[in-house]
Write a protein that holds these residues in place. Structure first.
Motif, short mmCIF file in Angstrom:
data_model
loop_
_atom_site.label_atom_id
_atom_site.label_comp_id
_atom_site.label_asym_id
_atom_site.label_seq_id
_atom_site.Cartn_x
_atom_site.Cartn_y
_atom_site.Cartn_z
N PRO A 67 8.17 -15.00 -1.01
CA PRO A 67 7.36 -15.55 -0.76
C PRO A 67 7.47 -16.33 0.74
CG PRO A 67 7.99 -17.08 -2.36
CD PRO A 67 9.04 -15.84 -2.40
N SER A 68 8.83 -16.85 1.17
CA SER A 68 9.11 -17.11 2.37
C SER A 68 10.51 -16.58 3.01
CB SER A 68 8.96 -18.87 2.69
OG SER A 68 10.17 -19.15 1.92
N GLY A 69 10.74 -16.60 4.22
CA GLY A 69 12.10 -16.39 4.56
C GLY A 69 13.40 -16.16 3.71
N GLY A 70 13.59 -17.42 2.97
CA GLY A 70 14.84 -17.38 2.22
C GLY A 70 14.60 -17.34 0.63
N GLN A 71 13.37 -17.80 0.28
CA GLN A 71 13.05 -17.94 -1.12
C GLN A 71 12.91 -16.72 -1.98
OE1 GLN A 71 9.27 -19.95 -1.80
NE2 GLN A 71 10.16 -21.07 -3.69
N VAL A 72 13.29 -16.64 -3.13
CA VAL A 72 13.47 -15.33 -4.07
C VAL A 72 12.79 -15.81 -5.41
CG1 VAL A 72 14.63 -13.70 -5.19
CG2 VAL A 72 15.28 -14.61 -2.95
N LEU A 73 11.76 -15.10 -5.90
CA LEU A 73 11.02 -15.56 -7.13
C LEU A 73 11.47 -14.35 -8.00
CD1 LEU A 73 7.70 -17.15 -6.46
CD2 LEU A 73 10.05 -18.16 -6.49
N LEU A 74 12.04 -14.35 -9.16
CA LEU A 74 12.33 -13.49 -10.04
C LEU A 74 11.56 -13.49 -11.18
CD1 LEU A 74 14.22 -10.92 -10.70
CD2 LEU A 74 15.76 -12.66 -11.45
N ASP A 75 10.77 -12.66 -11.60
CA ASP A 75 9.69 -12.67 -12.61
C ASP A 75 8.89 -14.16 -12.38
OD1 ASP A 75 10.01 -10.18 -13.42
OD2 ASP A 75 11.80 -10.57 -14.56
N GLY A 76 8.58 -14.54 -11.39
CA GLY A 76 8.07 -15.93 -11.22
C GLY A 76 8.94 -17.15 -11.08
N GLU A 77 10.06 -17.04 -11.50
CA GLU A 77 10.85 -18.14 -11.31
C GLU A 77 11.50 -18.04 -10.14
OE1 GLU A 77 14.05 -18.05 -14.56
OE2 GLU A 77 15.14 -19.04 -12.83
N ASP A 78 11.83 -19.42 -9.42
CA ASP A 78 12.56 -19.57 -8.38
C ASP A 78 14.00 -19.29 -8.57
OD1 ASP A 78 13.68 -20.22 -5.99
OD2 ASP A 78 12.68 -22.15 -5.84
N ALA A 79 14.66 -18.30 -8.11
CA ALA A 79 15.96 -17.63 -8.39
C ALA A 79 16.92 -18.03 -7.14
CB ALA A 79 16.17 -16.34 -8.81
N THR A 80 16.40 -18.67 -6.14
CA THR A 80 17.12 -18.77 -4.50
C THR A 80 18.53 -19.18 -4.83
OG1 THR A 80 14.92 -19.38 -4.06
CG2 THR A 80 16.61 -19.71 -2.31
N SER A 81 18.68 -20.20 -5.83
CA SER A 81 20.17 -20.79 -5.89
C SER A 81 20.83 -19.93 -6.75
CB SER A 81 20.19 -22.37 -6.30
OG SER A 81 19.30 -23.01 -5.68
N ALA A 82 20.50 -19.68 -7.81
CA ALA A 82 21.09 -18.57 -8.74
C ALA A 82 21.61 -17.54 -8.28
CB ALA A 82 20.01 -18.56 -10.10
N ILE A 83 21.03 -16.98 -7.39
CA ILE A 83 21.50 -15.69 -6.86
C ILE A 83 22.70 -15.80 -5.98
CG2 ILE A 83 19.34 -14.55 -6.88
CD1 ILE A 83 19.05 -14.66 -4.06
#
Ligand code: DC
Length: 220
Positions: A67-83
């Motif tokens: 949704p924005s430069g650094g953010q990652v949603l995996l199947d709707g869940e915020d996975a930005t730190s988990a990756i």
């Protein structure tokens, strides 16, 4: 206009790409985060990252949003730190060797960039994904300095890892990325090679911005 920044881990690609995008008012696409998200999904689903048929099914059914430069949603869940964990980093190398993963992610990257001004960062952006990009960079740096930068980044996230361990992991990753049959990490023929050793992030971005402006102005 597409600007590509490829190069090894720790050369400063992410911060340079982000800052350059902000300076030029472009969007920013971190393609490494997409490979990391697929690796996280594989780990969570118990899929062996070297199992090509299983990975192909997994990646086809994956809902990946940036949704924005650094953010990652995996199947709707915020996975930005988990990756960003070491476990995910280690699994990402095998995932990035998969032809079905590379094919799907390259298509997504082209769709995201369609009709936009974007700074795209990764390993194969200037060579495979956007061979006609308006401006290409290959950013590299001395391996010891790259490992020191990684160690500082990890410390900022509360992870304490020995420099020697980071250096060893980094060497393994560099070799794997460069030796990959499909889309190996290498400079595009028309990329500007930039050595960030000893340069501040601001100096790197300044050098890049000057080149982009020159390109946008039509000169080579
Ligand atoms: O840039 P990074 O450390 O977040 O990349 C994570 C992994 O994904 C790394 O092993 C290289 C791989 N990668 C790739 O193969 N192609 C890309 N365009 C981006 C990353």
């Amino acid at each position: 206009m597409i600007v590509t920044i490829d190069g090894p881990a720790g050369a400063g690609k992410s911060s340079a790409a982000r800052a350059l995008a902000q300076l030029l008012n472009f969007e920013f696409l971190d393609t490494g985060s997409m490979y990391r998200a697929v690796a996280l999904a594989a780990l969570r689903a118990g899929v062996d990252p070297r199992d090509e048929p299983a990975l192909s099914v997994l990646v086809a059914g994956l809902r990946l949003e940036l949704p924005s430069g650094g953010q990652v949603l995996l199947d709707g869940e915020d996975a930005t730190s988990a990756i960003r964990t070491r476990e995910v980093t280690a699994a990402t190398g095998a995932v990035a060797d998969s032809p079905s993963v590379r094919g799907r992610l390259a298509n997504m990257q082209r769709t995201i960039a369609e009709g936009r001004n974007v700074v795209c960062e990764g390993r194969d952006q200037g060579t495979i994904v956007f061979p006609d990009a308006g401006c290409k960079f290959f950013l590299f740096a001395d391996p010891n300095e790259r490992a020191r930068r990684r160690q500082r980044e990890m410390a900022a996230r509360g992870e304490s890892v020995a420099w020697e361990t980071i250096l060893r992991d980094q060497r393994v990753r560099d070799e794997r990325d460069a030796a990959r049959d499909l889309a190996p990490m290498k400079p595009a023929e028309d990329a500007l090679l930039l050595d960030s050793t000893g340069l501040s992030p601001e100096e790197v971005v300044e050098a890049m911005a000057a080149r982009v402006r020159q390109r946008m102005g039509g000169s080579s």
